[in-house]
Design an enzyme around this catalytic site. Structure first.
Site, PDB file in Angstrom:
ATOM      1  N   GLY A   5     -11.086 -32.808 -13.192  1.00 29.79           N
ATOM      2  CA  GLY A   5     -11.969 -32.006 -14.033  1.00 29.79           C
ATOM      3  C   GLY A   5     -13.252 -32.676 -14.454  1.00 29.79           C
ATOM      4  O   GLY A   5     -13.879 -32.262 -15.428  1.00 29.79           O
ATOM      5  N   GLY A   6     -13.687 -33.699 -13.723  1.00 31.34           N
ATOM      6  CA  GLY A   6     -14.934 -34.375 -14.059  1.00 31.34           C
ATOM      7  C   GLY A   6     -16.128 -33.444 -14.043  1.00 31.34           C
ATOM      8  O   GLY A   6     -17.112 -33.678 -14.759  1.00 31.34           O
ATOM      9  N   GLU A   7     -16.064 -32.378 -13.255  1.00 27.53           N
ATOM     10  CA  GLU A   7     -17.159 -31.411 -13.185  1.00 27.53           C
ATOM     11  C   GLU A   7     -17.105 -30.399 -14.319  1.00 27.53           C
ATOM     12  O   GLU A   7     -17.913 -29.470 -14.383  1.00 27.53           O
ATOM     13  CB  GLU A   7     -17.137 -30.695 -11.817  1.00 27.53           C
ATOM     14  CG  GLU A   7     -17.716 -31.528 -10.700  1.00 27.53           C
ATOM     15  CD  GLU A   7     -16.947 -32.836 -10.491  1.00 27.53           C
ATOM     16  OE1 GLU A   7     -17.574 -33.903 -10.622  1.00 27.53           O
ATOM     17  OE2 GLU A   7     -15.741 -32.796 -10.211  1.00 27.53           O
ATOM     18  N   ASN A  20     -16.453 -40.022 -11.298  1.00 28.00           N
ATOM     19  CA  ASN A  20     -17.846 -39.981 -11.754  1.00 28.00           C
ATOM     20  C   ASN A  20     -17.947 -39.666 -13.238  1.00 28.00           C
ATOM     21  O   ASN A  20     -17.089 -39.000 -13.812  1.00 28.00           O
ATOM     22  CB  ASN A  20     -18.622 -38.924 -10.963  1.00 28.00           C
ATOM     23  CG  ASN A  20     -18.028 -37.524 -11.132  1.00 28.00           C
ATOM     24  OD1 ASN A  20     -17.023 -37.208 -10.507  1.00 28.00           O
ATOM     25  ND2 ASN A  20     -18.633 -36.694 -11.972  1.00 28.00           N
ATOM     26  N   ASP A  44     -22.861 -38.778  -8.009  1.00 28.52           N
ATOM     27  CA  ASP A  44     -21.481 -38.287  -7.930  1.00 28.52           C
ATOM     28  C   ASP A  44     -20.659 -39.100  -6.937  1.00 28.52           C
ATOM     29  O   ASP A  44     -19.945 -38.556  -6.107  1.00 28.52           O
ATOM     30  CB  ASP A  44     -21.432 -36.800  -7.558  1.00 28.52           C
ATOM     31  CG  ASP A  44     -19.989 -36.294  -7.514  1.00 28.52           C
ATOM     32  OD1 ASP A  44     -19.202 -36.672  -8.390  1.00 28.52           O
ATOM     33  OD2 ASP A  44     -19.648 -35.541  -6.581  1.00 28.52           O
ATOM     34  N   ASP A  89     -17.675 -40.622  -6.852  1.00 26.53           N
ATOM     35  CA  ASP A  89     -16.356 -40.833  -7.459  1.00 26.53           C
ATOM     36  C   ASP A  89     -15.714 -42.126  -6.967  1.00 26.53           C
ATOM     37  O   ASP A  89     -15.789 -42.452  -5.778  1.00 26.53           O
ATOM     38  CB  ASP A  89     -15.424 -39.683  -7.082  1.00 26.53           C
ATOM     39  CG  ASP A  89     -15.460 -38.561  -8.093  1.00 26.53           C
ATOM     40  OD1 ASP A  89     -14.958 -38.765  -9.196  1.00 26.53           O
ATOM     41  OD2 ASP A  89     -15.988 -37.485  -7.767  1.00 26.53           O
ATOM     42  N   ARG A 111     -16.571 -44.135  -2.383  1.00 21.52           N
ATOM     43  CA  ARG A 111     -17.478 -43.076  -1.952  1.00 21.52           C
ATOM     44  C   ARG A 111     -18.916 -43.568  -1.911  1.00 21.52           C
ATOM     45  O   ARG A 111     -19.735 -43.026  -1.164  1.00 21.52           O
ATOM     46  CB  ARG A 111     -17.373 -41.874  -2.901  1.00 21.52           C
ATOM     47  CG  ARG A 111     -16.071 -41.134  -2.730  1.00 21.52           C
ATOM     48  CD  ARG A 111     -16.070 -39.643  -2.799  1.00 21.52           C
ATOM     49  NE  ARG A 111     -17.023 -38.941  -3.571  1.00 21.52           N
ATOM     50  CZ  ARG A 111     -16.721 -37.841  -4.273  1.00 21.52           C
ATOM     51  NH1 ARG A 111     -15.472 -37.434  -4.358  1.00 21.52           N
ATOM     52  NH2 ARG A 111     -17.654 -37.175  -4.898  1.00 21.52           N
ATOM     53  N   TRP A 143     -11.611 -36.234   7.875  1.00 15.85           N
ATOM     54  CA  TRP A 143     -11.155 -35.934   6.527  1.00 15.85           C
ATOM     55  C   TRP A 143      -9.625 -35.937   6.436  1.00 15.85           C
ATOM     56  O   TRP A 143      -9.031 -35.326   5.561  1.00 15.85           O
ATOM     57  CB  TRP A 143     -11.700 -34.580   6.079  1.00 15.85           C
ATOM     58  CG  TRP A 143     -11.905 -34.496   4.602  1.00 15.85           C
ATOM     59  CD1 TRP A 143     -10.946 -34.362   3.644  1.00 15.85           C
ATOM     60  CD2 TRP A 143     -13.144 -34.560   3.897  1.00 15.85           C
ATOM     61  NE1 TRP A 143     -11.509 -34.330   2.391  1.00 15.85           N
ATOM     62  CE2 TRP A 143     -12.863 -34.452   2.514  1.00 15.85           C
ATOM     63  CE3 TRP A 143     -14.478 -34.697   4.285  1.00 15.85           C
ATOM     64  CZ2 TRP A 143     -13.855 -34.461   1.535  1.00 15.85           C
ATOM     65  CZ3 TRP A 143     -15.455 -34.717   3.318  1.00 15.85           C
ATOM     66  CH2 TRP A 143     -15.142 -34.590   1.952  1.00 15.85           C
ATOM     67  N   TRP A 192     -13.346 -30.158  -0.154  1.00 22.41           N
ATOM     68  CA  TRP A 192     -14.779 -30.028  -0.381  1.00 22.41           C
ATOM     69  C   TRP A 192     -15.517 -29.677   0.903  1.00 22.41           C
ATOM     70  O   TRP A 192     -16.327 -28.757   0.955  1.00 22.41           O
ATOM     71  CB  TRP A 192     -15.335 -31.321  -0.991  1.00 22.41           C
ATOM     72  CG  TRP A 192     -16.702 -31.143  -1.605  1.00 22.41           C
ATOM     73  CD1 TRP A 192     -17.499 -30.034  -1.564  1.00 22.41           C
ATOM     74  CD2 TRP A 192     -17.408 -32.108  -2.370  1.00 22.41           C
ATOM     75  NE1 TRP A 192     -18.667 -30.243  -2.257  1.00 22.41           N
ATOM     76  CE2 TRP A 192     -18.632 -31.510  -2.764  1.00 22.41           C
ATOM     77  CE3 TRP A 192     -17.138 -33.413  -2.769  1.00 22.41           C
ATOM     78  CZ2 TRP A 192     -19.576 -32.186  -3.516  1.00 22.41           C
ATOM     79  CZ3 TRP A 192     -18.079 -34.079  -3.522  1.00 22.41           C
ATOM     80  CH2 TRP A 192     -19.289 -33.475  -3.894  1.00 22.41           C
TER      81      TRP A 192
END
Length: 602
Positions: free
Chosen positions: A192-194, A282, A324, A326, A352, A496, A561
């Protein structure tokens, strides 16, 4: 019947007798020591993603065939992979987070668990409704649901044994991570960082579900379980105490309360040291102008005591993150890595931000920090004395300011590697890393915080690096002792999936177009096997043995993503936090689907 295993049982019993090791969860130690099983999401507590099985090897892997398949009935992104314990396979799905127990003898469903969750949690999930898998210990399956419910199930029947809430979706708190069992505790994080969530790691008793400890990433020392005089960090070329109020002093006012630093990645454990290792994400918001300071301890590697949660050492990779990047990717524990002529027991992390880090896992000493993609340009290098990246002003979104579109930043916010876990080969002490090869334009803007609403504050667009091989991914072999790329295999799209390496001399991974590929572990340019699954692969390849036969399994199901545009039906290039434009072409290569494909030799 004698079983194949990574270590002989005599060795295991001897190890268990050593101080500290007896404290580890002996059931999990035993199960992961037997290579017939795949008893943890990463294969073992050290996150190696390595198997001692060698029935499938570089001489015969070309003969792999599909043995059987299983559909989860869910069409969104499928991360993680199956667990195999004896004659049972356990597999999961994205939201609504179904769990299936499948008998390997006939591939029938023994039981299914389908939790009832409030669908309003879906809009609060940043980047698809993914889940990274279940955990097993002492006859229990542990599931971390999207709505933050942590559940223990009876592994034989699927009966719910206990259930606790780990967070509050109304505040933007959700869960996508796999739980991990170390000792008598289930370790889990928070997403939930966003949404301005304040990140933490939590430990729950495996038998009762009672919370044992909770350690925040930001805020007062006591709430971070950090001792100002004993918790150490890399400072001026040596380890030194973090000092009092180390986090509070790095934020403006009370911004730490909505400061991010969430913990949705992978965790590892050293039984001898009794330390759990993980990374924080982040800082919130993505607009760096609104949060001056280093924003500690977001973007940080933590080593914590599993019993108490107390932080032994920390290292912040990207102070005042402006892109961003992370820091949640897996921490791989490896022994005897040669660093400047000296063997070291280390933690290796592919961030990242595009730098591969090697640290002494006992002390936290910074040993190596080098780029694992040559196009990384936001920083020239990491100053080994301060441990700080040397930021290039041209690519600093802080320096350019809000409402300015900073162009050509490499890597993109997706990172040079996202959560897709790498593999470690103890035979040659090399690391096999699935990577993204993507750049971005990044425009921050002012955003107000409202609980439960997006708290992003930036518009992004993504694309392949200019003047490169034209694709968006590489599969690489990395020397963690020297910080150098040994070999790089280009891919059309980001790699990925989680990698797998085996004693059979093969390394396998999946691609976003949906191919399973196996290469020679000693020369990854030699592609030995390729098979098209029904959908793009963001799941992890796992392997096991049943009735004398080795199998390899992988979940396919585009999403996450990189695939969120296809999975969620988004269309604008800036949708999906910028991913849609970069990966629009995926629609020509893959369909939606959630399928476990299992391979074996004829």
């Amino acid at each position: 019947m004698a079983s194949k295993h990574t270590y002989g049982w005599g060795v295991l019993l001897g190890l268990a007798a050593l101080p500290g090791l007896a404290l580890a969860n002996q059931d999990v130690i035993k199960l992961t020591g037997n290579s017939k099983n795949w008893a943890m999401q990463a294969g073992n507590m050290q996150n190696h993603r390595y198997s001692a099985l060698k029935q499938i090897n570089k001489g015969n892997v070309k003969n792999l065939r599909v043995a059987w398949t299983f559909s989860t009935g869910v069409l969104r992104g499928h991360e993680g992979g199956p667990l195999v314990i004896g004659d049972m396979l356990y597999i999961h799905s994205p939201f609504p987070n179904k769990v299936f127990a499948i008998t390997l003898a006939d591939q029938k469903i023994q039981w299914k668990y389908e939790p009832r969750q409030d669908p309003t949690v879906i809009p609060v999930m940043c980047c698809d409704t993914v889940n990274r898998g279940v955990a097993y210990a002492e006859g229990k399956i542990f599931l971390q649901q999207a709505d933050t419910s942590l559940v223990a199930l009876d592994a034989k029947t699927g009966k719910e044994l206990w259930k606790v809430k780990n967070g509050d979706p109304k505040k933007g708190e959700t869960n996508t991570n796999a739980p991990h069992v170390f000792k008598n505790k289930v370790i889990t994080g928070i997403s939930g960082g966003e949404f301005g969530v304040r990140g933490y790691l939590a430990a729950y008793d495996i038998n009762t579900g009672k919370q044992v400890w909770k350690a925040y990433s930001t805020g007062p020392d006591a709430e971070m379980l950090m001792d100002p005089d004993k918790t150490m960090t890399w400072t001026d070329g040596k380890m030194a105490p973090v000092g009092r109020d180390s986090s509070l002093k790095s934020w403006r006012g009370d911004q730490w309360k909505i400061g991010g630093g969430t913990t949705w990645g992978w965790f590892s454990y050293d039984p001898k040291l009794n330390l759990v290792y993980y990374g924080s994400g982040n800082p919130s918001t993505w607009n760096p102008v609104q949060r001056p300071g280093d924003n500690k301890w977001s973007m940080t590697i933590f080593a914590r005591d599993v019993d108490t949660g107390q932080a032994k050492w920390v290292y912040q990779m990207t102070p005042h993150d402006e892109w961003d990047f992370d820091g949640v990717n897996e921490m791989i524990l490896a022994d005897g890595i040669n660093v400047k002529g000296k063997p070291r027991n280390v933690v290796v992390h592919f961030d990242r931000n595009g730098f591969g880090y090697t640290l002494d896992r006992v002390t936290g000493e910074l040993l190596v920090a080098e780029k694992f993609d040559p196009t990384v340009n936001w920083a020239t290098h990491v100053d080994m004395k301060t441990g700080r990246p040397q930021v290039v002003a041209k690519y600093s979104t802080q320096a350019q300011g809000a409402d300015v579109n900073t162009k050509g930043i490499c890597p993109a916010a997706l990172g040079t590697k996202d959560q897709q876990p790498a593999a470690y080969n103890p035979a040659n002490k090399m690391f096999y890393v699935p990577t993204n090869h993507v750049c971005m334009d990044y425009e921050p803007f002012k955003v107000e915080y409202t609980a439960g609403q997006p708290y992003v504050g930036a518009t992004l667009s993504m694309y392949p690096p200019p003047k490169s091989h034209g694709g968006m991914g590489n599969f690489i072999v990395w020397d963690a002792g020297s910080g150098k790329i040994v070999k790089s295999k280009p891919e059309k799209f980001s790699v990925w999936s989680g990698a797998l390496v085996t004693a059979g001399g093969v390394a396998c991974y999946g691609t976003l177009e949906g191919y399973v590929k196996c290469v020679d572990a000693n020369d990854i340019s030699k592609e030995l096997y390729k098979f098209k699954t029904p959908s793009g692969i963001i799941g992890n390849l796992n392997t096991w043995e049943f009735k004398g036969k080795q199998y390899i399994g992988v979940l396919s199901g585009i999403g996450g993503w990189a695939g969120i545009g296809l999975a969620a039906g988004l269309e604008k290039d800036t949708d999906g936090l910028g991913a849609v434009g970069g990966y629009r072409e995926l629609k020509n290569y893959t369909e939606l689907g959630g399928v476990l494909t299992v391979f074996s030799l004829p």
